[in-house]
Write a protein that holds these residues in place. Structure first.
Motif, PDB file in Angstrom:
ATOM      1  N   VAL A  15      -4.282 -33.714  14.254  1.00 19.38           N
ATOM      2  CA  VAL A  15      -3.621 -35.032  14.920  1.00 19.38           C
ATOM      3  C   VAL A  15      -4.178 -36.085  15.916  1.00 19.38           C
ATOM      4  O   VAL A  15      -4.039 -37.461  15.584  1.00 19.38           O
ATOM      5  N   ASP A  34     -14.094 -35.732  22.627  1.00 20.99           N
ATOM      6  CA  ASP A  34     -12.862 -34.011  22.187  1.00 20.99           C
ATOM      7  C   ASP A  34     -13.692 -33.673  23.731  1.00 20.99           C
ATOM      8  O   ASP A  34     -15.034 -33.917  23.818  1.00 20.99           O
ATOM      9  N   ARG A  35     -13.254 -32.219  24.559  1.00 25.93           N
ATOM     10  CA  ARG A  35     -13.630 -31.744  25.339  1.00 25.93           C
ATOM     11  C   ARG A  35     -14.899 -31.032  24.341  1.00 25.93           C
ATOM     12  O   ARG A  35     -15.735 -31.236  25.344  1.00 25.93           O
ATOM     13  N   ALA A  42      -7.018 -25.366  17.700  1.00 28.17           N
ATOM     14  CA  ALA A  42      -6.850 -24.859  16.454  1.00 28.17           C
ATOM     15  C   ALA A  42      -6.580 -25.371  15.238  1.00 28.17           C
ATOM     16  O   ALA A  42      -6.447 -25.270  14.374  1.00 28.17           O
ATOM     17  N   SER A  43      -7.409 -26.924  14.869  1.00 24.20           N
ATOM     18  CA  SER A  43      -7.887 -27.815  13.457  1.00 24.20           C
ATOM     19  C   SER A  43      -8.891 -26.873  12.829  1.00 24.20           C
ATOM     20  O   SER A  43      -8.659 -27.792  12.041  1.00 24.20           O
ATOM     21  N   ALA A  49      -1.630 -23.249   4.894  1.00 30.97           N
ATOM     22  CA  ALA A  49      -0.765 -23.707   4.823  1.00 30.97           C
ATOM     23  C   ALA A  49       0.301 -24.487   5.124  1.00 30.97           C
ATOM     24  O   ALA A  49       0.586 -25.239   6.416  1.00 30.97           O
ATOM     25  N   LEU A 182     -11.196 -35.722  28.926  1.00 32.76           N
ATOM     26  CA  LEU A 182     -10.470 -36.395  29.942  1.00 32.76           C
ATOM     27  C   LEU A 182      -9.933 -35.607  31.314  1.00 32.76           C
ATOM     28  O   LEU A 182      -9.162 -34.416  31.550  1.00 32.76           O
ATOM     29  N   TYR A 336       3.026 -27.169  16.298  1.00 31.70           N
ATOM     30  CA  TYR A 336       3.279 -25.827  16.331  1.00 31.70           C
ATOM     31  C   TYR A 336       2.494 -24.877  14.752  1.00 31.70           C
ATOM     32  O   TYR A 336       1.566 -25.117  14.543  1.00 31.70           O
ATOM     33  N   LYS A 337       3.695 -24.152  13.761  1.00 37.16           N
ATOM     34  CA  LYS A 337       2.720 -23.921  12.636  1.00 37.16           C
ATOM     35  C   LYS A 337       2.729 -24.951  11.884  1.00 37.16           C
ATOM     36  O   LYS A 337       2.439 -24.229  10.835  1.00 37.16           O
ATOM     37  N   THR A 339       1.598 -28.460  12.266  1.00 36.83           N
ATOM     38  CA  THR A 339       0.969 -29.743  12.483  1.00 36.83           C
ATOM     39  C   THR A 339       0.448 -29.987  11.082  1.00 36.83           C
ATOM     40  O   THR A 339       0.203 -31.365  10.581  1.00 36.83           O
ATOM     41  N   PHE A 340      -0.328 -29.445  10.218  1.00 35.26           N
ATOM     42  CA  PHE A 340      -1.290 -29.584   8.996  1.00 35.26           C
ATOM     43  C   PHE A 340       0.119 -29.971   8.373  1.00 35.26           C
ATOM     44  O   PHE A 340      -0.764 -31.539   7.619  1.00 35.26           O
TER      45      PHE A 340
END
Ligand SMILES: Cc1cc2nc3c(=O)[nH]c(=O)nc-3n(C[C@H](O)[C@H](O)[C@H](O)COP(=O)(O)OP(=O)(O)OC[C@H]3O[C@@H](n4cnc5c(N)ncnc54)[C@H](O)[C@@H]3O)c2cc1C
Length: 377
Positions: A15, A34-35, A42-43, A49, A182, A336-337, A339-340
């Protein structure tokens, strides 16, 4: 003196990287933090799918997701050409076994609905019911006594390759600072505090796209927590026999063949968890069910297991947009499921809001911050 940017994007998952890409293309001067590393959340997974909501009972949410899935092939072609990297994307379709007459009847309704709604400018897609003769060798025929549903809209992508291609393309125009978390944003001055005390940053707009951790980051701004994380586990197999086969989906179990003879299966849905990234070797139910569903997996070698945490809003749908009238703080998370399949469109809306464009990417009401911040929450 502090480095001054138009926009600071927090989070380098699918995202945040899409937000950075759209904004940079619109001419904004951006920094992305980015941390850890981009794609470390998760990415960076293995499943990938891209499946649509069912085509019946059509609404703006289904339209948003359909438009996003239909847009993706051309965006991926552009991204791969620009980055020189493959994303593993293919519009491979999906099959689902039909076991009950109820599901069979529902499939007939959905099939009709797909002809009406699954139409894009360049292509139409179908959700079709076929008899037992259509069951491919990749699926156990005993589990599909009434045949299968074949859907031509579903696609797959290799999540970590996709993120690498995005990062490569984005890094040409956006400063990406990794290993930098952040801490807080001073809204009046736009001053950003991070774990790197030497880094001095200000930005006119801050976009929180930090996956499930967005909810914790937003708590001081909103005064409450509007979502959380749901852990999931998946496994990767070496299974050339499933190469070029469609995704198989059955009641929460996904079998996703990838381009390189590998096949990912998933996933678990765990609301309670302690370690976000540790796979649990005892948790084999989804693997056993995948093997039942797709016989070629039975003798396939398992290459690795993977776990991550999906962002989910308390009010189910993603949250996308500005939290204040001056558009100082914006948020894009909670996919959630799915995003992609929708990240690029969530990001397009964020870019429109930041740039204050006269026409904006349509957003379902249930994705808008007002829906999530409603007092009845
Ligand atoms: C097992 C499993 C299978 C899945 N399968 C699919 C699938 O098949 N299809 C699908 O569409 N989705 C799937 N998902 C869901 C999908 O992976 C996620 O919804 C998606 O990756 C979330 O992307 P994101 O960019 O919002 O968050 P993330 O990818 O989690 O990115 C957030 C980033 O923010 C960074 N960050 C966090 N806090 C801070 C901070 N304070 N400062 C700076 N940076 C910070 C993190 O390091 C991370 O890189 C699956 C998830 C799991 C767990």
């Amino acid at each position: 003196m502090a480095a001054a940017y138009d926009v600071c994007i927090v989070g380098g998952g699918v995202v945040g990287l899409w937000v950075a890409r759209h904004l940079a293309r619109a001419g904004a001067d951006c920094v992305l933090l980015d941390r850890s590393k981009c794609g470390s959340g998760a990415s960076g997974g293995i499943l990938g799918a891209l499946m649509a909501h069912a085509p019946d009972n059509w609404n703006t949410k289904k339209q948003f997701q359909f438009d996003a899935l239909a847009d993706l092939p051309s965006l991926i072609t552009e991204l791969e050409a620009e980055s020189g990297l493959s994303t593993g994307y293919a519009q491979c379709g999906r099959i689902m076994p039909v076991r009950t007459e109820r599901f069979q009847k529902q499939a007939i309704v959905r099939s009709e609905a797909s002809r009406q709604h699954w139409r894009a400018s360049k292509r139409s897609y179908v959700f079709e019911l076929n008899g037992p003769d259509a069951v491919p060798v990749s699926m156990n025929p005993d589990l599909a006594p009434l045949g299968i549903i074949q859907d031509t809209l579903a696609a797959r992508v290799n999540p970590s390759d996709y993120v690498k291609a995005l990062q490569c393309a984005v890094s040409r125009d956006v400063e990406i600072i990794e290993d930098c978390s952040l801490r807080s944003v001073e809204i009046s001055s736009g001053r950003i505090k991070t774990t790197n005390d030497e880094l001095e940053l200000t930005a006119k707009h801050v976009v929180i796209a930090a996956g499930y951790e967005s909810f914790r980051l937003l708590e001081p701004v909103l005064g409450r927590v509007i979502g959380g994380g749901v852990k999931g586990q998946a496994a990767l197999f070496e299974c050339p026999d499933l190469a070029d086969q469609p995704i198989v989906y059955d009641d929460g179990v996904y079998v996703v063949p990838h381009e390189d003879g590998k096949c990912a299966v998933g996933s678990t849905t765990e609301k309670q968890w302690s370690d976000p990234t540790a796979p649990d070797p005892e948790r084999n139910d989804f693997i056993e069910r995948s093997k039942q569903l797709c016989p070629p997996l039975r003798n396939a070698q398992m290459l690795r297991r993977w776990a991550g945490v999906r962002p989910r809003c308390n009010r189910t749908d993603p949250i996308v947009g500005a939290l204040d009238d001056d558009r100082r703080i914006l948020v894009a998370t909670g996919g959630y499921k799915i995003t992609f399949g929708i990240a690029h469109r969530m990001a397009a809306r964020i870019a429109d809001e930041v740039m204050n464009t006269s026409t904006k990417t349509e957003l379902p009401t249930t994705y808008q911050p007002a829906h999530h911040l409603n007092a009845s929450n």
